[in-house]
Design a protein around this motif. Structure first.
Motif, PDB file in Angstrom:
ATOM      1  N   LEU A  95      -1.014   6.717   3.779  1.00  0.00           N
ATOM      2  CA  LEU A  95      -1.222   5.683   2.769  1.00  0.00           C
ATOM      3  C   LEU A  95      -2.601   5.058   2.909  1.00  0.00           C
ATOM      4  O   LEU A  95      -3.280   4.764   1.910  1.00  0.00           O
ATOM      5  N   LEU A 122       6.695   2.835  -3.140  1.00  0.00           N
ATOM      6  CA  LEU A 122       7.138   3.813  -2.149  1.00  0.00           C
ATOM      7  C   LEU A 122       8.540   4.297  -2.495  1.00  0.00           C
ATOM      8  O   LEU A 122       9.403   3.502  -2.864  1.00  0.00           O
ATOM      9  N   THR A 152       1.404  11.759  -2.369  1.00  0.00           N
ATOM     10  CA  THR A 152       0.856  10.559  -2.991  1.00  0.00           C
ATOM     11  C   THR A 152       0.231  10.948  -4.313  1.00  0.00           C
ATOM     12  O   THR A 152      -0.236  12.078  -4.487  1.00  0.00           O
ATOM     13  N   VAL A 199       1.488  -0.530  -5.626  1.00  0.00           N
ATOM     14  CA  VAL A 199       1.966   0.623  -4.864  1.00  0.00           C
ATOM     15  C   VAL A 199       3.485   0.658  -4.960  1.00  0.00           C
ATOM     16  O   VAL A 199       4.137  -0.386  -4.876  1.00  0.00           O
ATOM     17  N   SER A 204       3.982   6.923  -3.671  1.00  0.00           N
ATOM     18  CA  SER A 204       4.198   7.751  -2.488  1.00  0.00           C
ATOM     19  C   SER A 204       5.667   8.115  -2.403  1.00  0.00           C
ATOM     20  O   SER A 204       6.531   7.240  -2.436  1.00  0.00           O
TER      21      SER A 204
END
Length: 267
Positions: free
Chosen positions: A35, A120, A260, A118, A149
């Motif tokens: 990351l 995840l 990613t 972001v 991600s």
């Protein structure tokens, strides 16, 4: 496949023991390092707003919060979320970690419309039936140009894992054509995927700049688990894993894959 949150809550002690083991530590160290290739310090970015879907007890979230980011952890297992909150308090990170109990496929409106920097999705795909739909749901909460991600168990690793650790070539042969794996820890049947299958899904959903990483390219095929607890040996192993996480061909047979990508910007 619907999952019972109690399965995850009842395995809390075993899960936390796994996280503290060398293979668990490597999983989080490598994911964080990958990351940081895209969110690294020195790029002029302030604290980011991060959404951690199926984030459990905050293994990823706490590392990112310690870097100054604000992380919202979504999970359906109440004991997991309680553990995440307790760990955040213990580390002085409670102001940067918010826990929300919700089904990832029925997120509250403020999460869906959150415009996170972001998102995840690190321990979810193996538990769902509709992978494209799940990824689309995750991307809906991400702002344009934001980083996504996704991590999952790598199906390519299953036959190797069986052959090396169980010394069972017949079972390894059978695993070549199977996408199922039983996890005793959470008493669940998992569906395994490959990065090569998920990359087109990301592209079809408009993602760009897709990058492929391997998590634990060597650790799971070294059978002397006791030695991995030796600090010097572990340090050497960590350096090896960090050096090969983005290096072909090792990420193709790593135990986990991490992808990613950037969400496309609509002009």
């Amino acid at each position: 496949m619907a999952q019972d949150p109690e399965k995850f809550d009842s395995a809390m002690a075993t899960w936390q023991e796994w996280q503290d083991a060398p293979w668990g530590r490597l999983r989080y160290t490598l994911a964080e390092a990958n990351l940081m290739r895209h969110l690294g310090e020195g790029r002029g970015e302030g604290p980011l707003r991060i959404l951690d879907l199926a984030g459990g007890d905050g293994g990823d979230a706490l590392r990112l919060a310690a870097r100054g980011h604000h992380v919202t952890v979504v999970d359906l297992a109440p004991a997991m979320l309680a553990a995440a909150e307790a760990r955040a308090v213990e580390r002085g990170l409670s102001e940067r970690v918010t826990c929300v109990r919700a089904d990832v496929h029925a997120l509250p409106a403020d999460i869906v419309e959150g415009g996170f920097d972001v998102v995840l999705c690190h321990n979810l795909l193996q538990y769902v039936d509709d992978v494209p739909g799940t990824i689309a749901t995750a991307l809906a909460s991400l702002r344009e140009g934001g980083l996504f991600s996704v991590m999952a168990i790598n199906r390519h690793s299953a036959p190797l894992n069986v052959a090396v650790r169980q010394l069972d070539p017949a079972a390894a042969l059978a695993a070549l054509d199977s996408d199922l794996l039983r996890t005793e820890m959470f008493d669940s049947e998992l569906t395994l995927h490959t990065a090569e299958e998920i990359i087109p899904v990301l592209s079809d959903l408009g993602c760009r700049e897709v990058r492929h990483y391997g998590i634990r390219s060597f650790c799971d095929y070294l059978t002397d688990d006791a030695r991995k607890y030796d600090p010097a040996y572990y340090a050497d192993l960590e350096r090896l894993e960090l050096a090969t996480t983005a290096r072909a061909p090792y990420m193709h047979t790593a135990r986990l894959f991490q992808l990613t990508a950037r969400k496309r910007t609509v002009s």
